[in-house]
Design a protein around this motif. Structure first.
Motif, PDB file in Angstrom:
ATOM      1  N   GLY A  77       0.839  -1.190   0.000  1.00 27.42           N
ATOM      2  CA  GLY A  77       0.000   0.000   0.000  1.00 27.42           C
ATOM      3  C   GLY A  77       0.871   1.235   0.000  1.00 27.42           C
ATOM      4  N   ASP A  78       0.235   2.384  -0.227  1.00 25.05           N
ATOM      5  CA  ASP A  78       0.999   3.620  -0.223  1.00 25.05           C
ATOM      6  C   ASP A  78       0.120   4.797   0.168  1.00 25.05           C
ATOM      7  N   VAL A  79       0.779   5.921   0.399  1.00 25.64           N
ATOM      8  CA  VAL A  79       0.134   7.164   0.802  1.00 25.64           C
ATOM      9  C   VAL A  79       0.464   8.217  -0.246  1.00 25.64           C
ATOM     10  N   ALA A  80      -0.527   8.997  -0.657  1.00 28.96           N
ATOM     11  CA  ALA A  80      -0.313  10.061  -1.646  1.00 28.96           C
ATOM     12  C   ALA A  80      -1.239  11.228  -1.331  1.00 28.96           C
ATOM     13  N   ARG A  81      -0.984  12.364  -1.924  1.00 27.98           N
ATOM     14  CA  ARG A  81      -1.877  13.509  -1.775  1.00 27.98           C
ATOM     15  C   ARG A  81      -3.175  13.217  -2.511  1.00 27.98           C
ATOM     16  N   ASN A  82      -4.289  13.746  -1.977  1.00 25.35           N
ATOM     17  CA  ASN A  82      -5.558  13.584  -2.679  1.00 25.35           C
ATOM     18  C   ASN A  82      -5.610  14.501  -3.898  1.00 25.35           C
ATOM     19  N   ALA A  83      -6.628  14.307  -4.728  1.00 20.34           N
ATOM     20  CA  ALA A  83      -6.710  15.037  -5.997  1.00 20.34           C
ATOM     21  C   ALA A  83      -6.766  16.538  -5.798  1.00 20.34           C
ATOM     22  N   ALA A  84      -7.388  16.976  -4.723  1.00 23.36           N
ATOM     23  CA  ALA A  84      -7.519  18.412  -4.467  1.00 23.36           C
ATOM     24  C   ALA A  84      -6.264  19.005  -3.845  1.00 23.36           C
ATOM     25  N   GLY A  85      -5.348  18.144  -3.421  1.00 22.07           N
ATOM     26  CA  GLY A  85      -4.134  18.629  -2.780  1.00 22.07           C
ATOM     27  C   GLY A  85      -4.349  19.137  -1.370  1.00 22.07           C
ATOM     28  N   THR A  86      -5.470  18.758  -0.762  1.00 23.03           N
ATOM     29  CA  THR A  86      -5.806  19.264   0.574  1.00 23.03           C
ATOM     30  C   THR A  86      -5.479  18.284   1.695  1.00 23.03           C
ATOM     31  N   GLY A  87      -5.093  17.095   1.350  1.00 17.63           N
ATOM     32  CA  GLY A  87      -4.815  16.100   2.383  1.00 17.63           C
ATOM     33  C   GLY A  87      -4.227  14.854   1.763  1.00 17.63           C
ATOM     34  N   TRP A  88      -4.266  13.767   2.545  1.00 15.60           N
ATOM     35  CA  TRP A  88      -3.640  12.520   2.126  1.00 15.60           C
ATOM     36  C   TRP A  88      -4.689  11.440   1.931  1.00 15.60           C
ATOM     37  N   ARG A  89      -4.386  10.519   1.043  1.00 18.56           N
ATOM     38  CA  ARG A  89      -5.250   9.355   0.852  1.00 18.56           C
ATOM     39  C   ARG A  89      -4.388   8.098   0.801  1.00 18.56           C
ATOM     40  N   TYR A  90      -5.049   6.953   0.935  1.00 16.76           N
ATOM     41  CA  TYR A  90      -4.338   5.699   1.169  1.00 16.76           C
ATOM     42  C   TYR A  90      -4.812   4.659   0.162  1.00 16.76           C
ATOM     43  N   LYS A  91      -3.853   3.930  -0.392  1.00 21.10           N
ATOM     44  CA  LYS A  91      -4.172   2.890  -1.369  1.00 21.10           C
ATOM     45  C   LYS A  91      -3.648   1.549  -0.885  1.00 21.10           C
TER      46      LYS A  91
END
Length: 508
Positions: free
Chosen positions: A296-310
């Motif tokens: 899994g990994d962590v990246a910025r969300n599409a809006a650039g306002t926070g983080w999301r997890y895959k």
């Protein structure tokens, strides 16, 4: 040639100056008579203090000191540390490594194996340590590419020399219906290099580190002895070199366990906006062993306002007997509208990172400084650490890279030098940054140190490939914990002159 035949220093111009011995008085290399010399290198002929020349033992390969080769072995994949050796051994055999290490021990010359990993083109071969761990400052670098023979592949087992890459082994094993149980994400890494640090990948939940799949190793100790070590023969050495950072010996050959290869890989990508849900689902999947591989990994969300997890999850299968997708995803709390599923061959999945590497090379980022950091966190404090890290990290910190983040079971890690958090479940937090040109790398290293100190305070450990600056003896003692006495004892027993792998900076 007379023992006194050593002249003054000059300028090396030859393309591949071959070393024939060591000037014990001036502590410099002596090269063949026909070759012109560089600072720190002596030519033959002329006069020198009697008894000052120590001839190299007869080798199947050679020791060279030309500037181009020395420069190539002076850095690594991280491009943060430059520490050139004064000679490079291009071994023609395993015995060459033993002979040169024995020679180096007598003359107190540092030695380190250098994996020279990569896809095979000369321009891309380099050590894949990230903070100078495989360098030999002022000493001898051993080019692992001279030990790249796959000795044998038999049912359930492979015997390979240390310079073989996991990519080479994977293809050779697949051709006979077998596969290494645990693969790194990027396969063009040397077997000896990853076994020396542990070797982590997506099957860690089932098989542990790559070091946990080793049946035996042939090791050159710091005294120049070539020893075969296993759980039943020289167990102390076996446990000291696997994930031991090259401190007690140089792995030159390994016997590895293989598993039956599966034909295809069903790859699920699940997305979460809530950290708590991501942690819970990943740990549940691991406990239930629904999937064969789980990362899994962590990246910025599409809006650039926070983080999301895959969560990236893989179920292997053969022929047309694809697994039940609905059953595999039952009860999970990801966003179903974003879930993707890809069906590909097992080899395509194993080599999946090659395309990303090609993109980074084309973008000019592959060869730039990369302040990577890799940590192991206890499950009980993982959420606290990640929330604090997310508040500190910026999109610029990742650049074109990624932050791997997935769970593992600590009981799968059986090699004592691979120290883990003292809980049943841990999390791998792996910051693989590819910063843009002009990034402040000194600031990134300070950030790494800050996050490392916080992880340690929360019960975490480091994976010793990362760029953590200013590690002290106290830091290393705390890192190894109850294993510290074993690490010190192994260093003193197997490398009494303290010449092996100084770039790790382990103050044992």
């Amino acid at each position: 040639m007379s023992k006194s035949a050593l002249p003054r220093r000059g300028l090396l111009v030859g393309a591949a100056a071959t070393v024939i011995g060591w000037n014990t008085a001036g502590r410099s290399w002596a090269v063949a008579p026909s070759e012109r010399t560089a600072e720190g290198v002596e030519g033959a002929g002329g006069t020198e203090e009697a008894g000052a020349f120590a001839a190299l033992p007869r080798l199947d390969g050679s020791v060279v000191v030309d500037p181009g080769t020395l420069a190539r072995f002076g850095g690594d994949f991280g491009h943060l540390v430059t520490a050139a050796p004064r000679a490079v051994l291009r071994p023609g055999s395993v015995n060459d490594v033993a002979a040169v290490v024995g020679f180096a021990r007598r003359h107190r010359i540092p030695v380190a194996m250098n994996g020279q990993s990569g896809t095979g083109t000369a321009a891309e071969l380099e050590s894949h340590s990230s903070y100078g761990q495989a360098t030999a400052p002022g000493g001898i670098a051993v080019d692992a590419r001279g030990l790249d023979r796959i000795v044998a592949i038999t049912p359930g087992r492979a015997v390979v020399e240390a310079g073989v890459t996991w990519a080479q082994l994977t293809d050779a094993a697949l051709a006979q219906g077998w596969m290494p149980p645990c693969l790194t994400d990027y396969l063009h890494l040397s077997v000896g290099g990853t076994l020396s640090v542990g070797g982590i990948g997506g099957a860690v939940q089932r098989f542990g580190l790559q070091a946990d799949t080793v049946e035996s190793v042939d090791v050159v100790t710091g005294t120049g002895q070539l020893v075969t070590a296993s759980p039943t023969a020289d167990r102390e050495l076996f446990e000291a070199v696997l994930a031991g950072g090259g401190q007690a010996g140089i792995i030159v050959r390994a016997t590895l366990r293989l598993v039956r290869a599966r034909e295809r890989a069903l790859v699920f990508n699940l997305f979460y906006d809530d950290l708590g849900l991501y942690l819970a689902d990943q740990e549940r999947l691991m406990a239930e062993q629904r999937f064969d591989l789980q990362v899994g990994d962590v990246a910025r969300n599409a809006a650039g306002t926070g983080w999301r997890y895959k969560a990236e999850l893989v179920a292997h299968y053969d022929g047309t007997a694809a697994p039940d997708r609905e059953a595999l995803l039952r009860g999970l709390r990801c966003n179903p509208a974003e879930t993707t599923v890809v069906d590909q061959t097992a080899r395509e999945y194993a080599f999946r990172v090659d395309g990303f590497a090609d993109y980074l090379k084309a973008a000019g980022l592959w060869g730039r400084p990369k302040p990577w950091m890799s940590l192991f966190l206890p499950a009980s404090t993982t959420e606290t650490f990640v929330r604090e890290a997310e508040a500190l990290l910026t999109p610029e910190d990742l650049g074109a890279g990624l932050l791997l983040f997935y769970p593992f079971r600590t009981d799968r890690f059986t090699r004592p030098m691979a120290v883990m958090p003292a809980e049943p479940v841990g999390w791998h937090f792996d910051l693989l940054s590819f910063p843009a040109p002009g990034a402040d790398h000194a600031a990134a290293l300070r950030r790494n140190r800050r996050l490392y100190d916080r992880a340690v305070a929360l019960g975490g450990k480091r994976y010793i490939i990362g760029a953590i600056p200013d590690m002290t003896r106290t830091d290393w003692r705390r890192h190894y914990g109850t294993r510290w006495a074993d690490a010190v004892a192994a260093k003193r027993r197997y490398d009494p002159a303290g010449i092996l792998t100084p770039g790790q900076g382990i103050h044992a």
